[in-house]
Design a protein around this motif. Sequence first.
Motif: not given
Length: 200
Positions: A104-121
């Motif tokens: 799982v990756t959590i990437e900061e996209k802006g001010d207090n904005q995050f993109l959470i990438s979930i791998p295959a189940f």
Amino acid sequence: MTKLVRNIVALVLALIVGTGVGVWASTDIREALGLDSVTESNNTKVITAIERQEQVVLLSTSTQGLAEERAQTNWLGRNIYGTGRTQFVQYNYRAKLGIEARDVTIEEKGDNQFLISIPAFIFIGHDNVQFKTAIENNGVISWITPEIDTSEMISRILSEDATNAQIDENRGLLQEQAKSFYSGIVRGVSREAELEFEFR
């Protein structure tokens, strides 16, 4: 059916019955002489490695069913009457579905904005697995037909294809659970965080 074919069929059936009688007779002789069969088994197990897993269980599904298997002996493309075997196996188990947390990756996209990438189940494991033979029905000369392999039936029921089907059937619920789980983690640090999810 020609006379020759009838004679061959009669000879084959006579051999089959004769073999069965021989097996039965030899069993009686062993009992009369007080002979016993002794079976020994040995199991040696060595644990070579322990690996820490970082898997998150998002969903546990409960499955129950009744599997049927039939076997029959054929001769010249025709079933031989009385050689059939039928077995019904009743089963239930729980399948644990989730993700590899380390992917799982959590990437900061802006001010207090995050993109959470979930791998295959993925399928993580089985729990509360129970199998039992519910019904077994064998013909009068079914001993000429190989016994039904119950372990093979169980392997098919718990196969990778079966678990992949459960993932597909529950994909929407798995996504909801993943969002809820990681939203709780991130918002535990920043209550006002704006989250976006992507599923790989």
